[in-house]
Design an enzyme around this catalytic site. Structure first.
Site, PDB file in Angstrom:
ATOM      1  N   HIS A 145       0.849  -1.190   0.000  1.00  0.00           N
ATOM      2  CA  HIS A 145       0.000   0.000   0.000  1.00  0.00           C
ATOM      3  C   HIS A 145       0.887   1.243   0.000  1.00  0.00           C
ATOM      4  O   HIS A 145       2.061   1.179   0.392  1.00  0.00           O
ATOM      5  CB  HIS A 145      -0.916   0.004   1.234  1.00  0.00           C
ATOM      6  CG  HIS A 145      -2.045  -0.964   1.125  1.00  0.00           C
ATOM      7  ND1 HIS A 145      -2.445  -1.743   2.174  1.00  0.00           N
ATOM      8  CD2 HIS A 145      -2.855  -1.277   0.087  1.00  0.00           C
ATOM      9  CE1 HIS A 145      -3.470  -2.495   1.796  1.00  0.00           C
ATOM     10  NE2 HIS A 145      -3.721  -2.233   0.535  1.00  0.00           N
ATOM     11  N   LYS A 199       5.068   1.590   1.009  1.00  0.00           N
ATOM     12  CA  LYS A 199       5.995   1.353  -0.101  1.00  0.00           C
ATOM     13  C   LYS A 199       7.450   1.531   0.317  1.00  0.00           C
ATOM     14  O   LYS A 199       8.303   0.737  -0.073  1.00  0.00           O
ATOM     15  CB  LYS A 199       5.654   2.245  -1.292  1.00  0.00           C
ATOM     16  CG  LYS A 199       4.383   1.782  -1.998  1.00  0.00           C
ATOM     17  CD  LYS A 199       4.276   2.317  -3.378  1.00  0.00           C
ATOM     18  CE  LYS A 199       2.920   2.072  -3.986  1.00  0.00           C
ATOM     19  NZ  LYS A 199       2.452   0.723  -4.055  1.00  0.00           N
ATOM     20  N   THR A 214       2.628  -5.063  -8.334  1.00  0.00           N
ATOM     21  CA  THR A 214       1.670  -4.099  -8.856  1.00  0.00           C
ATOM     22  C   THR A 214       2.442  -2.997  -9.577  1.00  0.00           C
ATOM     23  O   THR A 214       3.643  -2.815  -9.368  1.00  0.00           O
ATOM     24  CB  THR A 214       0.794  -3.522  -7.730  1.00  0.00           C
ATOM     25  OG1 THR A 214       1.633  -3.094  -6.662  1.00  0.00           O
ATOM     26  CG2 THR A 214      -0.205  -4.545  -7.232  1.00  0.00           C
ATOM     27  N   THR A 217       4.466  -0.324  -7.441  1.00  0.00           N
ATOM     28  CA  THR A 217       5.477  -0.979  -6.611  1.00  0.00           C
ATOM     29  C   THR A 217       6.612  -1.519  -7.482  1.00  0.00           C
ATOM     30  O   THR A 217       7.786  -1.327  -7.175  1.00  0.00           O
ATOM     31  CB  THR A 217       4.842  -2.102  -5.773  1.00  0.00           C
ATOM     32  OG1 THR A 217       3.818  -1.537  -4.944  1.00  0.00           O
ATOM     33  CG2 THR A 217       5.876  -2.786  -4.894  1.00  0.00           C
ATOM     34  N   GLY A 251      -3.150  -1.923  -8.010  1.00  0.00           N
ATOM     35  CA  GLY A 251      -3.968  -2.525  -6.958  1.00  0.00           C
ATOM     36  C   GLY A 251      -5.402  -2.045  -6.913  1.00  0.00           C
ATOM     37  O   GLY A 251      -6.335  -2.844  -7.054  1.00  0.00           O
ATOM     38  N   ASP A 299      -5.284  -6.447  -7.356  1.00  0.00           N
ATOM     39  CA  ASP A 299      -5.403  -7.510  -6.348  1.00  0.00           C
ATOM     40  C   ASP A 299      -6.155  -8.712  -6.916  1.00  0.00           C
ATOM     41  O   ASP A 299      -5.802  -9.866  -6.650  1.00  0.00           O
ATOM     42  CB  ASP A 299      -6.110  -6.986  -5.092  1.00  0.00           C
ATOM     43  CG  ASP A 299      -5.347  -5.851  -4.432  1.00  0.00           C
ATOM     44  OD1 ASP A 299      -4.111  -5.929  -4.361  1.00  0.00           O
ATOM     45  OD2 ASP A 299      -5.999  -4.879  -4.008  1.00  0.00           O
ATOM     46  N   ASP A 355      -1.238  -1.574   4.717  1.00  0.00           N
ATOM     47  CA  ASP A 355      -1.454  -0.452   5.630  1.00  0.00           C
ATOM     48  C   ASP A 355      -2.763  -0.746   6.354  1.00  0.00           C
ATOM     49  O   ASP A 355      -3.837  -0.491   5.831  1.00  0.00           O
ATOM     50  CB  ASP A 355      -1.528   0.860   4.845  1.00  0.00           C
ATOM     51  CG  ASP A 355      -1.882   2.054   5.712  1.00  0.00           C
ATOM     52  OD1 ASP A 355      -1.931   1.914   6.954  1.00  0.00           O
ATOM     53  OD2 ASP A 355      -2.121   3.133   5.147  1.00  0.00           O
ATOM     54  N   HIS A 405     -10.803  -0.477  -2.067  1.00  0.00           N
ATOM     55  CA  HIS A 405     -10.811  -1.797  -2.690  1.00  0.00           C
ATOM     56  C   HIS A 405     -10.581  -2.910  -1.649  1.00  0.00           C
ATOM     57  O   HIS A 405      -9.999  -3.949  -1.950  1.00  0.00           O
ATOM     58  CB  HIS A 405      -9.768  -1.858  -3.814  1.00  0.00           C
ATOM     59  CG  HIS A 405      -8.365  -1.626  -3.367  1.00  0.00           C
ATOM     60  ND1 HIS A 405      -7.912  -0.415  -2.903  1.00  0.00           N
ATOM     61  CD2 HIS A 405      -7.311  -2.458  -3.327  1.00  0.00           C
ATOM     62  CE1 HIS A 405      -6.632  -0.533  -2.578  1.00  0.00           C
ATOM     63  NE2 HIS A 405      -6.243  -1.755  -2.822  1.00  0.00           N
ATOM     64  N   ASP A 436     -11.398  -6.430  -2.618  1.00  0.00           N
ATOM     65  CA  ASP A 436     -10.399  -7.053  -3.492  1.00  0.00           C
ATOM     66  C   ASP A 436      -9.225  -7.584  -2.674  1.00  0.00           C
ATOM     67  O   ASP A 436      -8.706  -8.669  -2.941  1.00  0.00           O
ATOM     68  CB  ASP A 436      -9.875  -6.056  -4.530  1.00  0.00           C
ATOM     69  CG  ASP A 436     -10.925  -5.636  -5.536  1.00  0.00           C
ATOM     70  OD1 ASP A 436     -12.033  -6.208  -5.531  1.00  0.00           O
ATOM     71  OD2 ASP A 436     -10.633  -4.724  -6.331  1.00  0.00           O
ATOM     72  N   ARG A 440      -7.844 -14.312   0.883  1.00  0.00           N
ATOM     73  CA  ARG A 440      -8.623 -15.559   0.952  1.00  0.00           C
ATOM     74  C   ARG A 440      -8.143 -16.553  -0.107  1.00  0.00           C
ATOM     75  O   ARG A 440      -7.977 -17.746   0.172  1.00  0.00           O
ATOM     76  CB  ARG A 440     -10.114 -15.254   0.750  1.00  0.00           C
ATOM     77  CG  ARG A 440     -11.027 -16.421   1.002  1.00  0.00           C
ATOM     78  CD  ARG A 440     -12.516 -16.048   0.908  1.00  0.00           C
ATOM     79  NE  ARG A 440     -12.860 -14.956   1.802  1.00  0.00           N
ATOM     80  CZ  ARG A 440     -13.175 -13.709   1.402  1.00  0.00           C
ATOM     81  NH1 ARG A 440     -13.214 -13.406   0.128  1.00  0.00           N
ATOM     82  NH2 ARG A 440     -13.475 -12.783   2.283  1.00  0.00           N
TER      83      ARG A 440
END
Length: 123
Positions: A12, A16, A38, A41, A59, A64, A84, A91, A94, A100
């Protein structure tokens, strides 16, 4: 036949710099792996270090979910995601889907520096 491990690097915005510092410290351990991240990043890491982090999407714009899809396709073996946890994210669903998906598919996912250290050292 040698298979390479694909490691996703995600952070996040407020984390970063933490991820960049972690990648600098673990540069040698990350060499030899396929690295994806991403968009922002991967750009930051590639600009600062001699690593080829392949971008796969932003992201908040579905990155994601794209990463979750790569897990389902068997293309990702480990995830380093410096989240974060103090800031709400638009999101969030996401992010939860990604976490999960990693859990259900037995993919190690590090959400902080301590767990990232363990994941990168594990063979």
């Amino acid at each position: 036949m040698t298979t390479t491990t694909t490691i996703a690097l995600v952070a996040h915005n407020n984390r970063k710099n933490d991820l960049l510092n972690w990648v600098k410290e673990n540069h040698k351990a990350l060499e030899g792996h396929t690295l994806i991240g991403t968009t922002n990043t991967s750009r930051l890491i590639n600009d600062l270090l001699d690593l080829n982090v392949q971008p796969f999407g932003h992201g908040p714009s579905g990155g994601d979910i794209l990463l979750a899809a790569r897990i389902l396709q068997g293309e990702v073996h480990k995830i380093i995601f410096f989240i974060d946890a103090e800031t709400p994210h638009g999101h969030e669903h996401d992010i939860q889907t990604l976490i999960r998906t990693a859990v259900l598919n037995n993919i190690p996912i590090a959400l902080n520096r301590a767990s990232a250290d363990l994941i990168v050292l594990e063979k």
